[in-house]
Design an enzyme around this catalytic site. Structure first.
Site, short mmCIF file in Angstrom:
data_model
loop_
_atom_site.label_atom_id
_atom_site.label_comp_id
_atom_site.label_asym_id
_atom_site.label_seq_id
_atom_site.Cartn_x
_atom_site.Cartn_y
_atom_site.Cartn_z
NE ARG A 1 20.59 42.76 53.60
CZ ARG A 1 19.06 42.32 54.50
NH1 ARG A 1 19.23 43.94 55.37
NH2 ARG A 1 18.73 40.89 54.22
CG ASP B 1 28.52 28.75 40.06
OD1 ASP B 1 27.39 29.29 39.59
OD2 ASP B 1 29.40 28.97 40.28
#
Lengths: 267, 193
Positions: free
Chosen positions: A32, A138
């Site tokens: 990553r 959210d």
């Protein structure tokens, strides 16, 4: 990435976020980080890490953490915390009051708040006079829209006990839809956790779930959000963070309470 | 007008009806980028007993985060109160660049405990000059605890051969087992340089 470079990066991430990557995760971290090195136009770890370490905005640290943390969400995620909520915290709250408010902060596509609603339906069914509601927020309006639709893949519901799947979902082809009785118990709305005015309207919550959300904030914002949560909770209210997150690293204002199934922060 | 607002918020922060009101006032002061707001926040931090209001004050000072905050925060490193000292470190390290000038002075402070805190603030910060200052502390400071703190940070931040050489040279400066262990751990971390 050499072993020494991995340790430097690991220690840095640990100090900044509380997330600790063991040696066996080196390959995972490495792949990553390599993506981030390429994405930021660096050609080696050393130059990338120096840039990351001195990035005043904290944006790259956030990008890296995003890449390192699995963003996948599904029903009944981190089961031990939910067990704690269901079997230890809810009974304690019901002893004291008859109206319970729970908030899923950073609810994404709705798996967490619907899980909480299913648990509350199961645990509080038949207890007369007790009312409850789940608020789900959210910052992203697209995920809120999806959550309101309440349609999930088999992968999302893979951990839902079969009995609950029968009771709370309707099969629609390859998908599962949440039943209307549960849908109406969850109030979805857009909310920015850094918006002081909006956050001050959030009050009287007995439990807040904010799992794997604060890791995306910088130090100053994380502290601010923690204070807003403090204001939003009732006296003695609880807050659940993700398993790798630590409120004590953000602020000492919450007490860490040890339950049989999980550690939870309390106002 | 601004002065009135600051004094109203200061009053609410000190003696608001509820704790939430006091927290909110402290957070609202963080949205005002003015010396007067910084002063009332710092003065209250020094006497505040409520942990949550303290946290709100620190959060606001970080949010304002200019050179004036840095100068006031540097003063906190000399406090008798551990929370206040740590708050000073946290503010200085998070606000970064505006703190560089004052931190440069603080690493020469006559009190070694203050110097350690200044090294901590530097090491935790995003300030690019950190490495240069850490090297200087390692070579010049005459207290082994201060030097050891700087070595720990340099082992994480240093990517130049010169960084490792500075640490290796420092090994000769103090002979205590604690210091030697710090040097050994740092050199292990810097093995590939």
């Amino acid at each position: 990435m050499t072993a020494e470079e991995f340790i430097k990066l690991r220690d840095f991430i640990y100090r900044k976020t509380g997330i600790y990557f063991e040696e066996r995760k080196k390959y995972y971290v490495e792949s990553r980080v390599e993506d981030r090195i390429k994405a930021t136009g660096h050609d080696n770890f050393r130059s990338y890490f120096t840039w990351l370490r001195f990035d005043v905005t904290g944006k790259e640290l956030q990008e890296l953490i995003n890449a390192l943390t699995v963003n996948e969400t599904y029903f009944f995620r981190e089961y031990y915390q939910l067990k704690c909520f269901a079997e230890e915290i809810l009974p304690e709250i019901v002893e004291k009051k008859s109206s319970i408010r729970v908030w899923s902060a950073g609810c994404s596509t709705g798996e967490e708040p619907y899980t909480l609603a299913i648990i509350m339906e199961e645990m509080l069914e038949g207890i007369s006079g007790v009312t409850w509601e789940v608020h789900a927020t959210d910052i992203n309006t697209e995920v809120i829209e999806k959550a309101e639709v309440g349609l999930y893949s088999q992968r999302s519901v893979r951990l839902v006990p079969e009995e609950y799947k029968m009771r709370y979902f309707v099969a629609k082809g390859e998908f599962y839809e949440i039943v209307p009785e549960v849908k109406k118990k969850v109030k979805f709305y857009q909310l920015n956790l850094m918006d002081a005015t909006a956050m001050r309207k959030m009050s009287g919550f007995d439990v807040i779930f904010c799992r794997n959300v604060l890791i995306y904030f910088d130090d100053a914002s994380r502290r601010q959000v923690a204070l807003y949560f403090y204001e939003a909770l009732t006296e003695g209210g609880y807050i659940f963070l993700g398993h790798s997150e630590s409120m004590s690293r953000i602020t000492p204002i919450f007490k860490l309470r040890r339950f049989k199934n999980a550690f939870v922060y309390q106002k | 007008m601004l002065e009135v607002k600051i004094s109203e918020l200061a009053e609410q922060m000190k003696s608001g009806k509820s704790k939430n009101e006091r927290i909110q006032a402290a957070l609202d002061l963080g949205s005002i980028k003015a010396k007067e707001a910084v002063d009332v926040l710092v003065e209250q931090l020094l006497v505040e007993e409520d942990e949550v209001v303290r946290e709100a004050i620190v959060t606001s000072l970080i949010k304002i985060g200019d050179e004036y905050v840095a100068n006031r925060a540097a003063g906190l490193l000399e406090s008798e109160d551990a929370y206040v000292r740590n708050a000073g470190v946290e503010i200085l390290s998070i606000i970064g660049e505006p703190a560089i000038e004052i931190l440069q002075k603080m690493i020469n402070h006559p009190d070694r405990d203050v110097r350690i805190l200044a090294v901590n603030a530097l090491g935790e910060s995003h300030i690019r000059e950190t490495i240069r200052y850490l090297r200087r502390v390692i070579m010049e400071d005459d207290d082994e605890n201060v030097v050891a703190s700087a070595i720990e940070y340099l082992s994480e931040l240093g990517f130049e051969k010169e960084d490792k050489e500075v640490v290796m040279k420092a090994a000769k400066r103090f002979s205590s087992p604690f210091f030697q262990y710090t040097v050994k751990s740092a050199i292990e971390k810097m093995a590939d340089l």
